[in-house]
Design a protein around this motif. Structure first.
Motif, PDB file in Angstrom:
ATOM      1  N   THR A 187       4.395   7.003  -5.953  1.00 52.77           N
ATOM      2  CA  THR A 187       4.592   7.492  -7.312  1.00 52.77           C
ATOM      3  C   THR A 187       5.799   8.412  -7.302  1.00 52.77           C
ATOM      4  O   THR A 187       5.847   9.373  -6.533  1.00 52.77           O
ATOM      5  N   LEU A 188       6.778   8.081  -8.145  1.00 50.43           N
ATOM      6  CA  LEU A 188       8.014   8.856  -8.215  1.00 50.43           C
ATOM      7  C   LEU A 188       8.463   8.957  -9.666  1.00 50.43           C
ATOM      8  O   LEU A 188       8.118   8.110 -10.494  1.00 50.43           O
ATOM      9  N   CYS A 189       9.252   9.975  -9.968  1.00 51.06           N
ATOM     10  CA  CYS A 189       9.689  10.198 -11.348  1.00 51.06           C
ATOM     11  C   CYS A 189      10.830   9.265 -11.737  1.00 51.06           C
ATOM     12  O   CYS A 189      11.561   8.755 -10.896  1.00 51.06           O
ATOM     13  N   GLY A 190      10.962   9.069 -13.032  1.00 49.63           N
ATOM     14  CA  GLY A 190      11.906   8.115 -13.572  1.00 49.63           C
ATOM     15  C   GLY A 190      13.255   8.680 -13.960  1.00 49.63           C
ATOM     16  O   GLY A 190      13.598   9.828 -13.662  1.00 49.63           O
ATOM     17  N   ARG A 191      14.002   7.861 -14.648  1.00 46.13           N
ATOM     18  CA  ARG A 191      15.390   8.138 -15.026  1.00 46.13           C
ATOM     19  C   ARG A 191      15.551   9.392 -15.873  1.00 46.13           C
ATOM     20  O   ARG A 191      16.578  10.051 -15.807  1.00 46.13           O
ATOM     21  N   PHE A 192      14.570   9.697 -16.709  1.00 47.76           N
ATOM     22  CA  PHE A 192      14.711  10.830 -17.616  1.00 47.76           C
ATOM     23  C   PHE A 192      14.155  12.118 -17.010  1.00 47.76           C
ATOM     24  O   PHE A 192      14.141  13.151 -17.671  1.00 47.76           O
ATOM     25  N   ALA A 193      13.737  12.046 -15.766  1.00 51.19           N
ATOM     26  CA  ALA A 193      13.342  13.235 -15.010  1.00 51.19           C
ATOM     27  C   ALA A 193      14.417  13.423 -13.926  1.00 51.19           C
ATOM     28  O   ALA A 193      15.562  13.677 -14.250  1.00 51.19           O
ATOM     29  N   LYS A 194      14.057  13.247 -12.677  1.00 51.92           N
ATOM     30  CA  LYS A 194      15.036  13.434 -11.601  1.00 51.92           C
ATOM     31  C   LYS A 194      15.427  12.135 -10.897  1.00 51.92           C
ATOM     32  O   LYS A 194      16.028  12.164  -9.832  1.00 51.92           O
ATOM     33  N   GLU A 195      15.055  11.011 -11.461  1.00 49.62           N
ATOM     34  CA  GLU A 195      15.466   9.685 -10.981  1.00 49.62           C
ATOM     35  C   GLU A 195      14.994   9.327  -9.576  1.00 49.62           C
ATOM     36  O   GLU A 195      15.607   8.488  -8.913  1.00 49.62           O
ATOM     37  N   HIS A 196      13.900   9.917  -9.105  1.00 48.11           N
ATOM     38  CA  HIS A 196      13.473   9.619  -7.737  1.00 48.11           C
ATOM     39  C   HIS A 196      13.054   8.154  -7.564  1.00 48.11           C
ATOM     40  O   HIS A 196      13.280   7.569  -6.502  1.00 48.11           O
ATOM     41  N   MET A 197      12.468   7.517  -8.597  1.00 43.29           N
ATOM     42  CA  MET A 197      12.095   6.110  -8.458  1.00 43.29           C
ATOM     43  C   MET A 197      13.334   5.232  -8.429  1.00 43.29           C
ATOM     44  O   MET A 197      13.413   4.287  -7.646  1.00 43.29           O
ATOM     45  N   LEU A 198      14.313   5.536  -9.225  1.00 40.84           N
ATOM     46  CA  LEU A 198      15.572   4.780  -9.207  1.00 40.84           C
ATOM     47  C   LEU A 198      16.228   4.891  -7.833  1.00 40.84           C
ATOM     48  O   LEU A 198      16.703   3.891  -7.271  1.00 40.84           O
ATOM     49  N   GLN A 199      16.245   6.083  -7.264  1.00 40.06           N
ATOM     50  CA  GLN A 199      16.808   6.290  -5.924  1.00 40.06           C
ATOM     51  C   GLN A 199      16.006   5.510  -4.880  1.00 40.06           C
ATOM     52  O   GLN A 199      16.586   4.889  -3.979  1.00 40.06           O
ATOM     53  N   HIS A 200      14.671   5.532  -5.001  1.00 38.59           N
ATOM     54  CA  HIS A 200      13.807   4.785  -4.078  1.00 38.59           C
ATOM     55  C   HIS A 200      14.099   3.287  -4.180  1.00 38.59           C
ATOM     56  O   HIS A 200      14.221   2.602  -3.154  1.00 38.59           O
ATOM     57  N   SER A 201      14.226   2.789  -5.398  1.00 39.58           N
ATOM     58  CA  SER A 201      14.498   1.372  -5.592  1.00 39.58           C
ATOM     59  C   SER A 201      15.817   0.972  -4.933  1.00 39.58           C
ATOM     60  O   SER A 201      15.896  -0.048  -4.253  1.00 39.58           O
ATOM     61  N   SER A 202      16.834   1.796  -5.112  1.00 43.00           N
ATOM     62  CA  SER A 202      18.149   1.506  -4.517  1.00 43.00           C
ATOM     63  C   SER A 202      18.101   1.548  -3.001  1.00 43.00           C
ATOM     64  O   SER A 202      18.657   0.682  -2.330  1.00 43.00           O
ATOM     65  N   ALA A 203      17.422   2.541  -2.445  1.00 42.46           N
ATOM     66  CA  ALA A 203      17.372   2.708  -0.986  1.00 42.46           C
ATOM     67  C   ALA A 203      16.468   1.676  -0.304  1.00 42.46           C
ATOM     68  O   ALA A 203      16.820   1.135   0.736  1.00 42.46           O
ATOM     69  N   ALA A 204      15.299   1.423  -0.898  1.00 37.67           N
ATOM     70  CA  ALA A 204      14.306   0.555  -0.252  1.00 37.67           C
ATOM     71  C   ALA A 204      14.385  -0.900  -0.717  1.00 37.67           C
ATOM     72  O   ALA A 204      13.804  -1.777  -0.082  1.00 37.67           O
ATOM     73  N   GLY A 205      15.070  -1.132  -1.832  1.00 39.82           N
ATOM     74  CA  GLY A 205      15.124  -2.490  -2.366  1.00 39.82           C
ATOM     75  C   GLY A 205      13.857  -2.893  -3.093  1.00 39.82           C
ATOM     76  O   GLY A 205      13.633  -4.068  -3.353  1.00 39.82           O
ATOM     77  N   HIS A 206      13.019  -1.929  -3.428  1.00 34.03           N
ATOM     78  CA  HIS A 206      11.781  -2.195  -4.165  1.00 34.03           C
ATOM     79  C   HIS A 206      12.109  -2.183  -5.655  1.00 34.03           C
ATOM     80  O   HIS A 206      12.402  -1.138  -6.221  1.00 34.03           O
ATOM     81  N   GLN A 207      12.066  -3.332  -6.283  1.00 36.21           N
ATOM     82  CA  GLN A 207      12.590  -3.495  -7.635  1.00 36.21           C
ATOM     83  C   GLN A 207      11.587  -3.312  -8.765  1.00 36.21           C
ATOM     84  O   GLN A 207      11.950  -2.858  -9.850  1.00 36.21           O
ATOM     85  N   VAL A 208      10.325  -3.683  -8.555  1.00 36.88           N
ATOM     86  CA  VAL A 208       9.359  -3.727  -9.654  1.00 36.88           C
ATOM     87  C   VAL A 208       8.473  -2.489  -9.627  1.00 36.88           C
ATOM     88  O   VAL A 208       7.853  -2.168  -8.614  1.00 36.88           O
ATOM     89  N   VAL A 209       8.411  -1.805 -10.784  1.00 37.94           N
ATOM     90  CA  VAL A 209       7.667  -0.551 -10.910  1.00 37.94           C
ATOM     91  C   VAL A 209       6.805  -0.572 -12.169  1.00 37.94           C
ATOM     92  O   VAL A 209       7.071  -1.317 -13.105  1.00 37.94           O
ATOM     93  N   LEU A 210       5.787   0.272 -12.171  1.00 38.08           N
ATOM     94  CA  LEU A 210       4.860   0.362 -13.293  1.00 38.08           C
ATOM     95  C   LEU A 210       4.894   1.761 -13.871  1.00 38.08           C
ATOM     96  O   LEU A 210       4.813   2.745 -13.124  1.00 38.08           O
ATOM     97  N   SER A 211       4.998   1.868 -15.182  1.00 38.04           N
ATOM     98  CA  SER A 211       5.025   3.156 -15.856  1.00 38.04           C
ATOM     99  C   SER A 211       3.620   3.753 -15.924  1.00 38.04           C
ATOM    100  O   SER A 211       2.688   3.105 -16.414  1.00 38.04           O
ATOM    101  N   ALA A 212       3.482   5.001 -15.473  1.00 36.37           N
ATOM    102  CA  ALA A 212       2.196   5.690 -15.576  1.00 36.37           C
ATOM    103  C   ALA A 212       1.903   6.066 -17.024  1.00 36.37           C
ATOM    104  O   ALA A 212       0.760   6.279 -17.389  1.00 36.37           O
ATOM    105  N   ALA A 213       2.926   6.121 -17.850  1.00 38.31           N
ATOM    106  CA  ALA A 213       2.747   6.525 -19.247  1.00 38.31           C
ATOM    107  C   ALA A 213       2.224   5.386 -20.113  1.00 38.31           C
ATOM    108  O   ALA A 213       1.183   5.501 -20.747  1.00 38.31           O
ATOM    109  N   ASP A 214       2.954   4.265 -20.137  1.00 33.53           N
ATOM    110  CA  ASP A 214       2.565   3.192 -21.056  1.00 33.53           C
ATOM    111  C   ASP A 214       2.111   1.910 -20.350  1.00 33.53           C
ATOM    112  O   ASP A 214       1.823   0.912 -20.996  1.00 33.53           O
ATOM    113  N   LEU A 215       2.041   1.936 -19.036  1.00 31.57           N
ATOM    114  CA  LEU A 215       1.554   0.835 -18.200  1.00 31.57           C
ATOM    115  C   LEU A 215       2.408  -0.426 -18.296  1.00 31.57           C
ATOM    116  O   LEU A 215       1.960  -1.516 -17.989  1.00 31.57           O
ATOM    117  N   SER A 216       3.650  -0.259 -18.702  1.00 30.98           N
ATOM    118  CA  SER A 216       4.585  -1.391 -18.697  1.00 30.98           C
ATOM    119  C   SER A 216       5.146  -1.554 -17.284  1.00 30.98           C
ATOM    120  O   SER A 216       5.096  -0.630 -16.474  1.00 30.98           O
TER     121      SER A 216
END
Length: 100
Positions: free
Chosen positions: A42-71
């Motif tokens: 679980t990592l924060c998104g683009r409108f926080a500190k972008e940790h999930m975006l950084q994780h995706s770029s570093a690890a190549g993990h592309q698909v994520v689920l929003s804890a807010a709206d479950l998209s």
């Protein structure tokens, strides 16, 4: 919703399930968190500190689920995705969020 070949990398939901109340593992943010559907961090998104975006770029993990709206979002396709590969994670997140 776009067709997404990156969904093939989605892993089974861990026995502990998806916890949509978890804070960002890097900074403790609680406002805009996403769950990686490859490693289930679980990592924060683009409108926080972008940790999930950084994780995706570093690890190549592309698909994520929003804890807010479950998209589900694919960084590789730059679009929302919804398919059989993401459904178990969505079901688990729904149970975590709404208790059923």
């Amino acid at each position: 919703m776009a067709k997404c070949d990156h969904s093939e990398a989605v892993q089974p939901v861990p026995e502990s399930g998806v916890n949509v109340s978890a804070s960002c593992e890097d900074c403790g943010n609680m406002d805009e968190n996403w769950v990686c559907l490859h490693c289930y961090k679980t990592l924060c998104g683009r409108f926080a500190k972008e940790h999930m975006l950084q994780h995706s770029s570093a690890a190549g993990h592309q698909v994520v689920l929003s804890a807010a709206d479950l998209s589900t979002w694919c960084y590789g396709c730059d679009s929302y995705v919804d398919n059989d590969k993401t459904q178990a994670a969505k079901d688990s997140a729904h149970a975590s969020k709404f208790g059923n």
